[in-house]
Scaffold this active site. Structure first.
Site, PDB file in Angstrom:
ATOM      1  N   ASP A  43     -59.556  74.498  75.580  1.00 50.71           N
ATOM      2  CA  ASP A  43     -58.404  74.200  76.418  1.00 50.71           C
ATOM      3  C   ASP A  43     -58.286  75.287  77.490  1.00 50.71           C
ATOM      4  O   ASP A  43     -59.063  76.249  77.497  1.00 50.71           O
ATOM      5  CB  ASP A  43     -57.136  74.047  75.571  1.00 50.71           C
ATOM      6  CG  ASP A  43     -56.655  75.358  74.970  1.00 50.71           C
ATOM      7  OD1 ASP A  43     -57.464  76.291  74.843  1.00 50.71           O
ATOM      8  OD2 ASP A  43     -55.465  75.437  74.605  1.00 50.71           O
ATOM      9  N   SER A  51     -50.950  77.402  77.956  1.00 49.25           N
ATOM     10  CA  SER A  51     -51.951  76.807  77.078  1.00 49.25           C
ATOM     11  C   SER A  51     -52.470  75.489  77.651  1.00 49.25           C
ATOM     12  O   SER A  51     -52.999  75.457  78.748  1.00 49.25           O
ATOM     13  CB  SER A  51     -51.363  76.619  75.673  1.00 49.25           C
ATOM     14  OG  SER A  51     -52.360  76.258  74.754  1.00 49.25           O
ATOM     15  N   GLU A 104     -55.291  74.821  62.090  1.00 48.86           N
ATOM     16  CA  GLU A 104     -54.271  73.794  62.194  1.00 48.86           C
ATOM     17  C   GLU A 104     -54.889  72.567  62.849  1.00 48.86           C
ATOM     18  O   GLU A 104     -55.845  72.676  63.630  1.00 48.86           O
ATOM     19  CB  GLU A 104     -53.071  74.277  62.998  1.00 48.86           C
ATOM     20  CG  GLU A 104     -53.349  74.593  64.448  1.00 48.86           C
ATOM     21  CD  GLU A 104     -52.111  75.065  65.201  1.00 48.86           C
ATOM     22  OE1 GLU A 104     -51.040  75.131  64.574  1.00 48.86           O
ATOM     23  OE2 GLU A 104     -52.223  75.362  66.402  1.00 48.86           O
ATOM     24  N   ASP A 143     -56.534  77.943  78.282  1.00 47.40           N
ATOM     25  CA  ASP A 143     -56.476  79.373  77.976  1.00 47.40           C
ATOM     26  C   ASP A 143     -57.456  79.755  76.882  1.00 47.40           C
ATOM     27  O   ASP A 143     -57.452  80.888  76.399  1.00 47.40           O
ATOM     28  CB  ASP A 143     -55.059  79.805  77.619  1.00 47.40           C
ATOM     29  CG  ASP A 143     -54.571  79.239  76.295  1.00 47.40           C
ATOM     30  OD1 ASP A 143     -54.933  78.091  75.982  1.00 47.40           O
ATOM     31  OD2 ASP A 143     -53.828  79.933  75.573  1.00 47.40           O
TER      32      ASP A 143
END
Length: 568
Positions: free
Chosen positions: A277, A123, A376, A279
Site C-alpha cells: 500500500d 496509509s 491481521e 506507505d
C-alpha cells in the site's frame, strides 16, 4: 478522517486537490478547526502531544522523538511542523529526510531509544486524507491510557507553539540520521533471509506495484539484498504520486487495484504479483494459475501461508515448540488457532489493529515466549523481533522466498495452501458490511441482538441461539464485557471495544462445520462490519453455508430491510 464540520472538510479537500499549500497554511494559521483527525491511526496533529510526552516519558527531551512522512499532499510540511513544535520546547527530533515507509519510524524509535515516534501518513486511505500515527517509547502504536491522555493534552494545548520551520535545518536539536536508519533497517531485514544462496537461481518472475506510494526504492534494495533477480515494476504506479491517478482507492485489497499489475504480469509472463500500500506497511499478492487466470490471495490466506512458514523454520531450528507464540487480531482467521492446537505452539488473539498486536507480542516476550509472527486480516504482517508493527517490504520478501522454495519442490503458493487445508481444516471467509448513517438505529440493532428473545437482563444478556441451522456455542461481547467462555465471572480476557463488537461461534449439530461471526461498528465510517469464517473438512459444504449465514444475519439479526440498511 473526520473534520469539525462538513463545510470545513469540503474546503480543505478543494485546497488539497489544487495542491494550494500557501492558502492551506494561511487558513490553518487562522482557523485551528482545520486540524484533521485520523481515527484509525491513533493520533491527532496538535502540539499537545509534545506536552504529554514530556510529562510521561522520562528524559523525553534528551531521548528525542522520531518524525517521518510519506508522499501525500502536505505530508512533508506537516512533518516539519511536528518537528518544529518539539524543537520549540527543547526536545531533540530525529527528522527523516525525504519520503520513508512507515515501518522505518518504529524501527528508528527502538534503534535510538526515542521517547515516541510520529509518522505523517494516511496509509491506504483516499487521496484527500492525511493524518498521523503515534508510536510510544516501546516502538508500538499507542493504546490506552496514552490515547486518551494525548487527546486530553491536545484539548488543553490548542494554540500552536510555532509555525517556523525554517530553522530546522540548522537547529542542533533537529538531527538527520535517515540514511543510518535505512542502513540499519536493511541489516535487520537481511537477518530474515534464509535462502539467499538459492534466490538468485529462481526462474520465477515477479511484478511489483508500489500503488503510487513510497515502496519502490525500498523494494528494489530489498530484492538486491536477498539476491533475487529484480522484479518488474508497474511503471504507471511506480513513482510516488499523491493523486493516485490509476486507482479509485490506493488499497491493494480493493477490487481492481491490482489490475495494472496483473496486466503487466500477463505481458511479461510473471508468476506472481507483489503489492504494497502507499506507505508500504501492508502487503498483498496474486498468483498466475496454470490457466493464465490470476488468483488473488486474501489477507487471511497470506497470514496462514506465513504462519506455516514461520512454524517450519522454527521447528527446523529445533527450538522448543512450547516457547513459540503467534498473534492475530480477533477478526482474523481461526486457522492459525487450529494450527496451534495441532502443532503445540501458543496462539493469542487480540483486538483489531497493530497497536494491539504489537503490544500483545511484547507482553508474550516478557512471559518468555518467542513471537516471530503476527498478523491481521487487513493484509498486515509482522516478522521478527525488531519491528512490532506491520511491514509490507518484509512481507514481500518473506513471500518471495516462500514461493521460490515451493517452486523448487514443484509447488505453488495456492497448491501449498490446499495442503495446509488438508492438514488443519478448510477455512473460508466472507467479510462485508451494512451501511447505516443513523447511530441510534445502530444502537437499536445491537440492543436487540443482546436481548434477542426478550428474556435478557443487564446482567445476563440473551443472544441469538442459532443461525442458518447452526447452534451458537459461545458469545464474546467486547462492548458490555460479557464472555460465555469464561465462567463464573463471564468477563472477557480481551480489552473492551469503544464501539459495538460481538463475536459468535456456532457449529452444526454433527459438529462437522463451524463458523465464527464477528459484528462491529466502524470508528470512521457509517458501517456495521461483519467478519464471517466457516470451517470444516468439506469445502463445498462450507462454501454453501456462508451465504445462508449472511442472509440470516441480514434479514433476521440486523433486520436490514426494516432498518433501511444499505449494502455494498
Amino acid at each position: 478522517m473526520s473534520w469539525q464540520n462538513e463545510s470545513t472538510r469540503k474546503e480543505i479537500e478543494t485546497l488539497v486537490a489544487r495542491n494550494d499549500e500557501e492558502e492551506l497554511e494561511r487558513r490553518m494559521r487562522t482557523r485551528i478547526e482545520f486540524a484533521a483527525v485520523d481515527q484509525d491511526s491513533g493520533g491527532e496533529w496538535k502540539p499537545g502531544l509534545c506536552a504529554y510526552v514530556m510529562k510521561n516519558v522520562k528524559d523525553a527531551a534528551s531521548r528525542g522523538v522520531v518524525v517521518g512522512h510519506d508522499h501525500r499532499h502536505n505530508s512533508e510540511k506537516w512533518a516539519q511542523l511536528t518537528a518544529a513544535a518539539f524543537v520549540a520546547q527543547g526536545v531533540k527530533v530525529y527528522l527523516h529526510r525525504g519520503n520513508v515507509h512507515t515501518p522505518l519510524v518504529p524501527f528508528s524509535v527502538k534503534a535510538v531509544n526515542a521517547a515516541c515516534g510520529v509518522m505523517i501518513t494516511a496509509s491506504h486511505n483516499p487521496k484527500q486524507d492525511n493524518g498521523y500515527k503515534v508510536y510510544w517509547e516501546n516502538a508500538v502504536q499507542i493504546i490506552s491510557p496514552h490515547d486518551k491522555g494525548i487527546s486530553d493534552s491536545i484539548k488543553a494545548n490548542l494554540i500552536p507553539v510555532t509555525w517556523d520551520v525554517d530553522g530546522l535545518q540548522t537547529s542542533p536539536l533537529c538531527v538527520d540520521r535517515t540514511e543510518e536508519m535505512k542502513k540499519a533497517y536493511f541489516q535487520c531485514l537481511n537477518s530474515l533471509c534464509t535462502t539467499r544462496a538459492l534466490n538468485s537461481t529462481t526462474p520465477l518472475r515477479f511484478v511489483n506495484t508500489s500503488m503510487h506510494g513510497v515502496s519502490h526504492a525500498f523494494m528494489t534494495e530489498a530484492f538486491k539484498l536477498f539476491d533475487f533477480p529484480l522484479f518488474t515494476p508497474v511503471q504507471e504506479q511506480q513513482t510516488p504520486d499523491p493523486e493516485f491517478p490509476t486507482v479509485k482507492f490506493p488499497n491493494p485489497e480493493e477490487k481492481g487495484a491490482l489490475d495494472l499489475a496483473m496486466s503487466t504480469g500477463d505481458r511479461i509472463g510473471a508468476n506472481y504479483v507483489l503489492a504494497q500500500d502507499p506507505d508500504s506497511d501492508r502487503f498483498s499478492a496474486a498468483e498466475r494459475g496454470p490457466d493464465g487466470k490470476w488468483i488473488n490471495f486474501t489477507g487471511d490466506q497470506l497470514g496462514v501461508l506465513f504462519a506455516s512458514t514461520v512454524l517450519h523454520k522454527y521447528k527446523a531450528a529445533e527450538k522448543p515448540i512450547n516457547k513459540l507464540a503467534m498473534v492475530a487480531s480477533t477478526v482474523s482467521s481461526k486457522m492459525v488457532e487450529s494450527m496451534a492446537a495441532i502443532e503445540g505452539f501458543k496462539f493469542v488473539e487480540c483486538l483489531t489493529g497493530f497497536k494491539f498486536i504489537g503490544n500483545t507480542a511484547l507482553n508474550l516476550v516478557e512471559e518468555g515466549y518467542e513471537v516471530p509472527f503476527g498478523y491481521e486480516e487487513a493484509i498486515g504482517y509482522m516478522f521478527g523481533s525488531e519491528i512490532r508493527d506491520k511491514d509490507g517490504v518484509a512481507a514481500s520478501m518473506m513471500f518471495a522466498e516462500l514461493v521460490a522454495s515451493l517452486h523448487r519442490e514443484g509447488k505453488t503458493a495456492s497448491s501449498h495452501l490446499q495442503e495446509l487445508y488438508r492438514r488443519y481444516g478448510y477455512f473460508q471467509t466472507s467479510n462485508s458490511y451494512f451501511i447505516c448513517n443513523d447511530p441510534p438505529t445502530i444502537d437499536k440493532i445491537f440492543a436487540r441482538i443482546r436481548n434477542y428473545d426478550g428474556e435478557g437482563t443487564s446482567q445476563t444478556p440473551s443472544y441469538p441461539k442459532t443461525i442458518a441451522g447452526l447452534n451458537v456455542t459461545s458469545v464474546r461481547d467486547l462492548t458490555i464485557g460479557y464472555d460465555t467462555t469464561n465462567p463464573p465471572s463471564y468477563k472477557p480476557t480481551l480489552p473492551l471495544s469503544s464501539g459495538h463488537m460481538i463475536q459468535f461461534r456456532a457449529e452444526s449439530p454433527d459438529r462437522s462445520t463451524k463458523i465464527t461471526l464477528t459484528t462491529r461498528t466502524s470508528g470512521t465510517e457509517p458501517k456495521i462490519k461483519y467478519y464471517l469464517e466457516g470451517s470444516g473438512n468439506d469445502k463445498e459444504q462450507v462454501a454453501k453455508l456462508l451465504p445462508r449465514v449472511v442472509e440470516e444475519l441480514a434479514s433476521e439479526w440486523m433486520q436490514a430491510k426494516e432498518n433501511a440498511l444499505g449494502r455494498p
